[in-house]
Design a protein around this motif. Structure first.
Motif, PDB file in Angstrom:
ATOM      1  N   PHE A   1      51.019   6.928 -55.755  1.00 13.82           N
ATOM      2  CA  PHE A   1      52.096   5.944 -55.752  1.00 13.82           C
ATOM      3  C   PHE A   1      51.667   4.674 -56.490  1.00 13.82           C
ATOM      4  O   PHE A   1      52.428   4.081 -57.250  1.00 13.82           O
ATOM      5  CB  PHE A   1      52.493   5.628 -54.319  1.00 13.82           C
ATOM      6  N   GLN A   2      50.409   4.279 -56.269  1.00 15.38           N
ATOM      7  CA  GLN A   2      49.890   3.101 -56.958  1.00 15.38           C
ATOM      8  C   GLN A   2      49.883   3.306 -58.474  1.00 15.38           C
ATOM      9  O   GLN A   2      50.254   2.429 -59.240  1.00 15.38           O
ATOM     10  CB  GLN A   2      48.484   2.788 -56.442  1.00 15.38           C
TER      11      GLN A   2
ATOM     12  N   ARG B   1      51.768   5.274 -60.177  1.00 12.27           N
ATOM     13  CA  ARG B   1      53.136   5.295 -60.686  1.00 12.27           C
ATOM     14  C   ARG B   1      53.678   3.876 -60.857  1.00 12.27           C
ATOM     15  O   ARG B   1      54.340   3.569 -61.866  1.00 12.27           O
ATOM     16  CB  ARG B   1      54.026   6.081 -59.724  1.00 12.27           C
TER      17      ARG B   1
ATOM     18  N   ALA C   1      48.484  10.558 -51.811  1.00  6.40           N
ATOM     19  CA  ALA C   1      49.844  10.063 -52.036  1.00  6.40           C
ATOM     20  C   ALA C   1      49.825   8.557 -52.300  1.00  6.40           C
ATOM     21  O   ALA C   1      50.550   8.058 -53.167  1.00  6.40           O
ATOM     22  CB  ALA C   1      50.726  10.382 -50.835  1.00  6.40           C
TER      23      ALA C   1
ATOM     24  N   LEU D   1      47.821  -0.661 -51.791  1.00  6.23           N
ATOM     25  CA  LEU D   1      47.645   0.757 -51.507  1.00  6.23           C
ATOM     26  C   LEU D   1      46.186   1.084 -51.197  1.00  6.23           C
ATOM     27  O   LEU D   1      45.903   2.017 -50.448  1.00  6.23           O
ATOM     28  CB  LEU D   1      48.166   1.589 -52.676  1.00  6.23           C
TER      29      LEU D   1
END
Length: 565
Positions: free
Chosen positions: A267-268, A270, A263, A207
């Protein structure tokens, strides 16, 4: 004493917060204001959101957003395919010359992407170096989406390689050995055991590569222009540089780019927190690295091939161009010489001035960012209220979500307000502000980590002996964190000295930096001198910082040895 210390801490927190607001927060605030109020530059809050519908419905916004996502995904996938097997071999097997391969894979990350891209253009364009040497013409591949993905992956794969290899090394082979006992083959054991356990590190690097890709300007601008491949970053630049200038559209595109970056980081986070991936306990049970056996030759061939393509090929192209008297003369001994380097030394085209300007600005930015990082780290680890520390920490990390083109836009919008009595715009000060804002998270991270390693008992001992809070910080804390601060300052200097996109947008009229000089020389056809400057810049901004850090480590070792004696 406690009251005085609290007063000093409060003043430090207030001054640090105020400086962060001016340097970091206000540029982003004005981007948001410009996106909402199209006439904010004239001091008017009329027609809110009027530009929003037109931009969102425009065909180029949808195309640029889609292209940014496609490019990011393509570079992530390609980088992962290159880096993952290399990292697994490096971590799990005894690889001859492992440290040398690490160093060679670090070089592509140290070369500015736009300079490496120019090297690829010189090599693969029609009648380029590859065609001269082999007769093969890969221009059609280079000036295409796969070509952009490939060139950018050659720059970003080290991010995944170093993260994944360290994670694989920490995991070792003991978990996969258990699966091998129950009948799994080596490939299945790796994909089902080792790789999933390395998910946090690999996901973070993937990411990060995505964020780096969608924020990169030079490579899409050079290669994408040949086949009308626009991304959000180049769209922002077009809105700022092509007539009629469209500031509201540039602001909206900037917010879209920031949203994509946030985002990716969200996301990373999460993925990293979704499951428990503990693989290192108090007792080391790491299995020794295995021999490569019959795969030694193929493994070394793979490493050598990747090292040559990512490091050797663009560097050789840059050097060959720097030594060429004329580009049309080709790779002939009669066409080689040091005329371009002599022209730089005489400063006939302003190259020496551009290098002096960049190195001077890089040094100033490094010093400012270093002291700024110390102040922020001190407040967030040693003083200030909980809310104050959280606000300062958030402001210091805000530039992580924005590429250089967004920071440059924010500075343009902020410092061109008609109500301002004094402005750094159109002075060298605006470049220092841009570099400090873009690179501030690096010294903050380094210095916060260093402060966290200093035991508070050392400060308590100094205060017991009558030292004030200011004297304690200056005589105890600062010397202890100085090595980390110096490393961060060297990183800031290295990146700032060769920064491109912010320099293109906010540099004062008539002022060239290394980035703008190389970029303009390439555009104007004086490629030899531009590549000579690029080659010298790579040497200066790679070897010099490494030499300083190496000398610093030797001093630390000698000091430690003297202390032990």
């Amino acid at each position: 004493m406690a009251e005085r210390r609290a007063a000093v801490s409060g003043v430090t927190t207030a001054l640090t917060t105020a400086a962060l607001i001016v340097v970091v927060a206000l540029p982003f605030v004005f981007i948001v204001l410009q996106a909402i109020f199209p006439d904010i530059g004239a001091g008017s809050f009329s027609r809110p959101f009027e530009h929003l519908g037109a931009v969102l419905k425009s065909e180029d916004f949808a195309t640029q957003s889609a292209n940014s996502l496609i490019l990011g995904a393509g570079v992530v996938l390609t980088s992962a395919l290159i880096a993952t097997p290399l990292a697994a071999i490096r971590a799990l097997y005894r690889l001859p010359g492992a440290l040398i391969w690490d160093l060679l894979f670090l070089v592509p990350f140290m070369i500015p992407p736009y300079i490496a891209t120019l090297g690829w253009v010189l090599s693969l364009q029609p009648a380029g170096y590859l065609q001269q040497l082999t007769g093969i013409n890969l221009a059609g591949f280079l000036f295409s989406l796969p070509g952009i993905v490939f060139v950018m992956a050659m720059h970003t794969f080290p991010v995944i390689y170093f993260a994944a290899s360290r994670s694989f090394a920490a995991i070792g082979a003991r978990y996969s050995d258990v699966s091998r006992v129950f009948g799994a083959g080596p490939g299945r054991a790796f994909w089902r055991i080792t790789l999933p356990l390395a998910t946090p590190a690999v996901a973070a690097s993937l990411l990060l590569v995505f964020a780096m890709t969608i924020e990169e300007y030079g490579t899409p601008a050079v290669l994408g222009a040949r086949f009308d491949f626009d991304v959000l970053v180049t769209g922002i630049d077009t809105s700022l540089s092509d007539w009629p200038i469209d500031l509201p559209k540039a602001a909206l595109l900037s917010l879209a780019l920031i949203a994509l970056s946030l985002a990716a980081f969200g996301f990373q986070r999460r993925i990293a927190t979704a499951r428990d991936f503990d693989v290192v306990g108090g007792k080391s049970t790491r299995a020794p690295q295995r021999n490569l056996g019959i795969w030694r030759g193929p493994a070394l061939t793979l490493f050598a091939l990747v090292a040559f393509v990512s490091t050797g090929f663009p560097l050789l192209a840059i050097l060959a161009t720097a030594l060429s008297r004329t580009i049309s003369g080709g790779l002939k001994p009669s066409n080689m010489g040091f005329e371009n380097f002599r022209a730089i030394m005489t400063d006939s085209s302003g190259a020496l001035s551009a290098m002096g300007t960049s190195f001077g600005l890089g040094l100033v930015a490094a010093i400012v960012a270093g002291f700024f990082g110390i102040a922020i780290a001190y407040v967030t680890t040693r003083g200030g209220s909980g809310r104050g520390r959280s606000l300062i920490d958030a402001l210091a990390m805000l530039p992580n979500a924005a590429p250089g083109v967004v920071v440059a836009l924010g500075l343009i919008l902020l410092w061109n307000q008609p109500a301002l009595p004094v402005t750094p715009y159109n002075t060298l000060g605006i470049l220092v502000l841009a570099y400090v804002c873009i690179l501030l998270p690096q010294p903050v991270r380094y210095t916060v980590a260093a402060f966290q390693q200093v035991n508070p008992s050392l400060e308590a001992a100094a205060r017991v002996h009558g030292a004030s809070a200011t004297r304690t910080a200056w005589r105890v804390l600062v010397p202890l964190v100085a090595p980390s601060v110096l490393a961060a300052m060297l990183l800031v200097f290295t990146v700032a000295a060769r920064e491109l996109v912010a320099s293109l947008l906010v540099a004062p009229v008539g002022t060239d930096t290394i980035g703008t000089y190389v970029w303009r020389q390439f555009d104007q056809g004086s490629i030899g001198e531009g590549m000579a400057v690029a080659f010298l810049t790579i040497i200066a901004t790679t070897l010099v910082p490494l030499g300083i850090l190496s000398a610093l480590r030797k001093v630390e070792r000698s000091g430690s040895s003297a202390t032990n004696l």
